[in-house]
Design a protein around this motif. Sequence first.
Motif, PDB file in Angstrom:
ATOM      1  N   GLN A  49       0.863  -1.176   0.000  1.00 38.34           N
ATOM      2  CA  GLN A  49       0.000   0.000   0.000  1.00 38.34           C
ATOM      3  C   GLN A  49       0.898   1.224   0.000  1.00 38.34           C
ATOM      4  O   GLN A  49       2.068   1.153   0.388  1.00 38.34           O
ATOM      5  N   TYR A  50       0.350   2.356  -0.415  1.00 34.80           N
ATOM      6  CA  TYR A  50       1.165   3.548  -0.591  1.00 34.80           C
ATOM      7  C   TYR A  50       0.631   4.701   0.238  1.00 34.80           C
ATOM      8  O   TYR A  50      -0.565   4.952   0.278  1.00 34.80           O
ATOM      9  N   TRP A  57       2.089  16.407  -3.584  1.00 35.83           N
ATOM     10  CA  TRP A  57       2.800  15.142  -3.408  1.00 35.83           C
ATOM     11  C   TRP A  57       4.186  15.267  -4.022  1.00 35.83           C
ATOM     12  O   TRP A  57       4.344  15.776  -5.113  1.00 35.83           O
ATOM     13  N   THR A  58       5.149  14.772  -3.287  1.00 35.84           N
ATOM     14  CA  THR A  58       6.503  14.710  -3.840  1.00 35.84           C
ATOM     15  C   THR A  58       6.962  13.264  -3.995  1.00 35.84           C
ATOM     16  O   THR A  58       7.967  12.983  -4.613  1.00 35.84           O
ATOM     17  N   GLY A  59       6.190  12.350  -3.415  1.00 31.77           N
ATOM     18  CA  GLY A  59       6.525  10.938  -3.512  1.00 31.77           C
ATOM     19  C   GLY A  59       5.524  10.083  -2.774  1.00 31.77           C
ATOM     20  O   GLY A  59       4.508  10.573  -2.267  1.00 31.77           O
ATOM     21  N   VAL A  60       5.833   8.793  -2.724  1.00 26.55           N
ATOM     22  CA  VAL A  60       5.017   7.844  -1.960  1.00 26.55           C
ATOM     23  C   VAL A  60       5.938   6.903  -1.197  1.00 26.55           C
ATOM     24  O   VAL A  60       7.051   6.617  -1.623  1.00 26.55           O
ATOM     25  N   GLU A  61       5.440   6.441  -0.071  1.00 20.50           N
ATOM     26  CA  GLU A  61       6.159   5.433   0.708  1.00 20.50           C
ATOM     27  C   GLU A  61       5.411   4.116   0.539  1.00 20.50           C
ATOM     28  O   GLU A  61       4.198   4.042   0.744  1.00 20.50           O
ATOM     29  N   ALA A  62       6.128   3.087   0.136  1.00 22.12           N
ATOM     30  CA  ALA A  62       5.547   1.753  -0.028  1.00 22.12           C
ATOM     31  C   ALA A  62       5.509   1.070   1.334  1.00 22.12           C
ATOM     32  O   ALA A  62       6.520   0.999   2.030  1.00 22.12           O
ATOM     33  N   LEU A  63       4.340   0.573   1.700  1.00 21.20           N
ATOM     34  CA  LEU A  63       4.149  -0.073   2.991  1.00 21.20           C
ATOM     35  C   LEU A  63       3.664  -1.506   2.788  1.00 21.20           C
ATOM     36  O   LEU A  63       2.671  -1.744   2.106  1.00 21.20           O
ATOM     37  N   CYS A  64       4.364  -2.445   3.383  1.00 20.95           N
ATOM     38  CA  CYS A  64       3.989  -3.856   3.285  1.00 20.95           C
ATOM     39  C   CYS A  64       2.885  -4.140   4.303  1.00 20.95           C
ATOM     40  O   CYS A  64       2.977  -3.746   5.469  1.00 20.95           O
ATOM     41  N   ARG A  65       1.853  -4.824   3.832  1.00 19.57           N
ATOM     42  CA  ARG A  65       0.750  -5.231   4.695  1.00 19.57           C
ATOM     43  C   ARG A  65       0.519  -6.726   4.520  1.00 19.57           C
ATOM     44  O   ARG A  65       0.735  -7.279   3.456  1.00 19.57           O
ATOM     45  N   TRP A  66       0.067  -7.368   5.607  1.00 21.65           N
ATOM     46  CA  TRP A  66      -0.203  -8.794   5.570  1.00 21.65           C
ATOM     47  C   TRP A  66      -1.537  -9.075   6.229  1.00 21.65           C
ATOM     48  O   TRP A  66      -1.815  -8.583   7.331  1.00 21.65           O
ATOM     49  N   SER A  67      -2.323  -9.903   5.567  1.00 17.05           N
ATOM     50  CA  SER A  67      -3.597 -10.350   6.110  1.00 17.05           C
ATOM     51  C   SER A  67      -3.543 -11.868   6.225  1.00 17.05           C
ATOM     52  O   SER A  67      -3.411 -12.564   5.215  1.00 17.05           O
ATOM     53  N   ASP A  75      10.436  -4.997  -5.339  1.00 19.88           N
ATOM     54  CA  ASP A  75      10.106  -5.302  -6.730  1.00 19.88           C
ATOM     55  C   ASP A  75       8.680  -4.870  -7.063  1.00 19.88           C
ATOM     56  O   ASP A  75       8.420  -4.256  -8.106  1.00 19.88           O
ATOM     57  N   THR A  76       7.736  -5.173  -6.188  1.00 25.65           N
ATOM     58  CA  THR A  76       6.333  -4.809  -6.408  1.00 25.65           C
ATOM     59  C   THR A  76       6.161  -3.299  -6.457  1.00 25.65           C
ATOM     60  O   THR A  76       5.482  -2.769  -7.347  1.00 25.65           O
ATOM     61  N   ALA A  77       6.770  -2.588  -5.518  1.00 19.59           N
ATOM     62  CA  ALA A  77       6.633  -1.131  -5.470  1.00 19.59           C
ATOM     63  C   ALA A  77       7.238  -0.470  -6.704  1.00 19.59           C
ATOM     64  O   ALA A  77       6.633   0.435  -7.294  1.00 19.59           O
ATOM     65  N   SER A 118       9.752   5.751  -1.859  1.00 21.99           N
ATOM     66  CA  SER A 118      10.483   5.379  -0.650  1.00 21.99           C
ATOM     67  C   SER A 118      10.052   3.977  -0.228  1.00 21.99           C
ATOM     68  O   SER A 118       8.859   3.686  -0.150  1.00 21.99           O
ATOM     69  N   VAL A 119      11.032   3.117  -0.001  1.00 19.33           N
ATOM     70  CA  VAL A 119      10.760   1.728   0.401  1.00 19.33           C
ATOM     71  C   VAL A 119      11.577   1.432   1.653  1.00 19.33           C
ATOM     72  O   VAL A 119      12.781   1.691   1.697  1.00 19.33           O
TER      73      VAL A 119
END
Length: 188
Positions: free
Chosen positions: A71-72, A83-93, A124-126, A144-145
């Motif tokens: 998610q971003y 917006w200047t960018g996005v941060e990629a956030l890993c989520r798990w369900s 890789d996904t981001a 940003s990752v």
Amino acid sequence: ILVSILHVPAGTRRFEDLYNLISRTLNSSRKTANGIYMYDEDTDRENHEHIKLVMNLKECVNRSMQGFSVQYQPIVRLTTGLWTGVEALCRWSRPETGPVSPLVFIHEAERLGLINELGTWVLDTAVRQTKEIGLDSIDDFFLSVNISPIQMMDGNFADTVADILKRHDYPGGKLNLEVTESARMTFS
């Protein structure tokens, strides 16, 4: 000195059940340095839940990251509000129970030696998704990752990042790698 106390639930009659409770008590108490360690039904239930979480995590990573998503979160420049960018956030369900806090599953992934595989998948996904929607072509944009210090200690980490950037034709200058504080690491 460590004192371990086991509260045996009423109705425990079989030798195997008692033996298993004693084994779990001793294994759990070894994690405690000194003092008194109390093992009861609540502790036993928590241990069983933790074992299920670990098994689910391993299974999801081994099944092509099933249940994981990226998610971003927008990164906004305060002076312009843009917006200047996005941060990629890993989520798990988890399959049975739903969303798990990153504070829990990232720590477990590090502890279990799964963080390199998970972190590479997130990166890789981001990069792929950001490239697909063309955000890399926007001036002053960056992705940003978060990465674990454990990933950085992997001798192949730089090659992994370079391969991902090349495969997706993504400009390296638009990628920001943020080292998390989730693992205790010493750097030389």
